[in-house]
Design a protein around this motif. Sequence first.
Motif, PDB file in Angstrom:
ATOM      1  N   ASP A 186       0.896  -1.164   0.000  1.00 16.04           N
ATOM      2  CA  ASP A 186       0.000   0.000   0.000  1.00 16.04           C
ATOM      3  C   ASP A 186       0.930   1.208   0.000  1.00 16.04           C
ATOM      4  OD1 ASP A 186      -1.684   2.106   0.602  1.00 16.04           O
ATOM      5  OD2 ASP A 186      -2.799   1.023   2.151  1.00 16.04           O
TER       6      ASP A 186
ATOM      7  N   ASP B 296      -3.055   6.829  -3.487  1.00 11.02           N
ATOM      8  CA  ASP B 296      -3.071   5.855  -2.376  1.00 11.02           C
ATOM      9  C   ASP B 296      -3.522   4.536  -2.999  1.00 11.02           C
ATOM     10  OD1 ASP B 296      -3.535   4.396  -0.077  1.00 11.02           O
ATOM     11  OD2 ASP B 296      -5.183   5.653   0.651  1.00 11.02           O
TER      12      ASP B 296
ATOM     13  N   HIS C  85      -6.075  10.726   3.792  1.00  7.38           N
ATOM     14  CA  HIS C  85      -7.429  10.635   4.353  1.00  7.38           C
ATOM     15  C   HIS C  85      -7.944  12.073   4.404  1.00  7.38           C
ATOM     16  CE1 HIS C  85      -5.843   6.829   6.547  1.00  7.38           C
ATOM     17  NE2 HIS C  85      -6.259   6.543   5.339  1.00  7.38           N
TER      18      HIS C  85
ATOM     19  N   GLU D  32     -11.212   0.283  -1.305  1.00  9.51           N
ATOM     20  CA  GLU D  32     -10.137  -0.585  -0.824  1.00  9.51           C
ATOM     21  C   GLU D  32     -10.630  -1.709   0.082  1.00  9.51           C
ATOM     22  OE1 GLU D  32      -7.580   1.347   2.177  1.00  9.51           O
ATOM     23  OE2 GLU D  32      -8.522   3.235   1.595  1.00  9.51           O
TER      24      GLU D  32
HETATM   25  N1  GLY Z   1      -2.795   3.963   2.907  1.00  7.31           N
HETATM   26  C1  GLY Z   1      -3.752   4.210   3.892  1.00  7.31           C
HETATM   27  C2  GLY Z   1      -5.099   3.885   3.438  1.00  7.31           C
HETATM   28  O1  GLY Z   1      -5.261   3.126   2.499  1.00  7.31           O
HETATM   29  O2  GLY Z   1      -6.059   4.374   3.913  1.00  7.31           O
END
Ligand code: GLY
Length: 439
Positions: free
Chosen positions: A245, A256, A343, A381
């Motif tokens: 990630d 991300d 975020h 995700e």
């Molecule tokens: N890389 C942190 C997330 O996926 O929220």
Amino acid sequence: MQEIQALYQSHLNVLLEDSYRLLEAQGFDGLLVASGDPKPCFLDDHDYPFVVNPHFKRWLPLTDNPYCYLLLRIGQRPRLLYHKPADYWHAAAGEPSGYWVDSFDIELVADETAALKALGQWDLRRVACIAEEVQLAEHLPDIELNPPGLLAAMHYGRACKSDYELHCLREANRIAVGGHLAAREAFFGGRTELEVHLAYLAACGCTEAQSPYGNIVAFNENAAILHNDRYGTVAPPQRHSFLIDAGATFEGYIADITRTYAANKGTFAELVARMDLEQQGICGEVQAEVDFVALHERMHHRLASVLSDSGIVTCDADTAFAQGLTRLFFPHGLGHLIGLQTHDVGGWQMNAAGDQYPVHADYPALRLQRTLQPGMAVTIEPGLYFIDQLLEPERSSSLLNWPLIDELRPCGGIRIEDTLVATATGAENLTRPAFVELG
Ligand code: GLY
Ligand code: MN
Ligand code: MN
């Protein structure tokens, strides 16, 4: 260059219009935004890596220069105090340059003292200020620091991206995908977690401090640690799986991305392929007017089917969902807002006034509870992990297929993460095209 310049100009014009409207509505005549101060390490003589105020980089792609100040006064040209130190100890910012400079009246300041002195000469009456620095309030008694109403409105609004911002997000994804491809090669080439991490950075052409968040590089059971950012320096004797990630930035906008690979054919490889299908399936449901909490819950239903079909649970999918079993395997949220921050703020906001959704009773880790709007950029995700801390208390449950779970435990888990932008008729995936192009 020309394309980005035109995109930027239109982004700036709309941002100015929107901000002036907000400022007027809240009784302000202007806005002062600080880039930020360096933060010294406790009892030491050096600073933590500089992280720019996200409000500042929304206005211009200047992400590595502290002590800069931007003043937006309604009806006047934007003014910028640009920090240009005379320093031979450290690398210092050069002359202001790039497609954004013509949009500002720029004044150079050599250091913090000079910046504060220059600010003292500006008319800052009825000016709101967005800055972390509390000492600013001492030097500039006229300003109102971080008015909550203004912050709430700005945080809410920036979920929807301009064309310039989408361009930057696409570019950030292209850079990060280059890193992901190098990391995959390094893993299958027998490298350690640390070496994979370094291969990723080298391919992205950035340092760790320039990455938007600490790369998560996890082999085998480490993939069950959701944020595994302590990298092994010894190659494991057996390779089962690899979860990475890792992101990148372009002009301050963030990618991300997560990918998971099985080292060998077999049950885990099939599970990764199935999760990829389900991830793409739920991506296909992203669209403006979709409630993100409902989307998250639909992902749990999909996961329940994966668990049931693969035999990880001994019951059917509906029972697995109803019994809360999916939450043992997928403890985080389906996604979050993304943009200037990984975020991005505002995911729990009900409205521009700043009212917040309460923490969701069933899904407390969900970072986004809003209804999607056109232009909203979000990550998607989903995950499926074998986390001892969550599973062991259920050891006595006959709904869980323990022999299979124990077999899969050394693989850690799966997460697959893309960024999407919602549109009126569906969504654009900002991540996958780069894998097709570069892969
Ligand atoms: N890389 C942190 C997330 O996926 O929220
Ligand atoms: Mn994410
Ligand atoms: Mn991520």
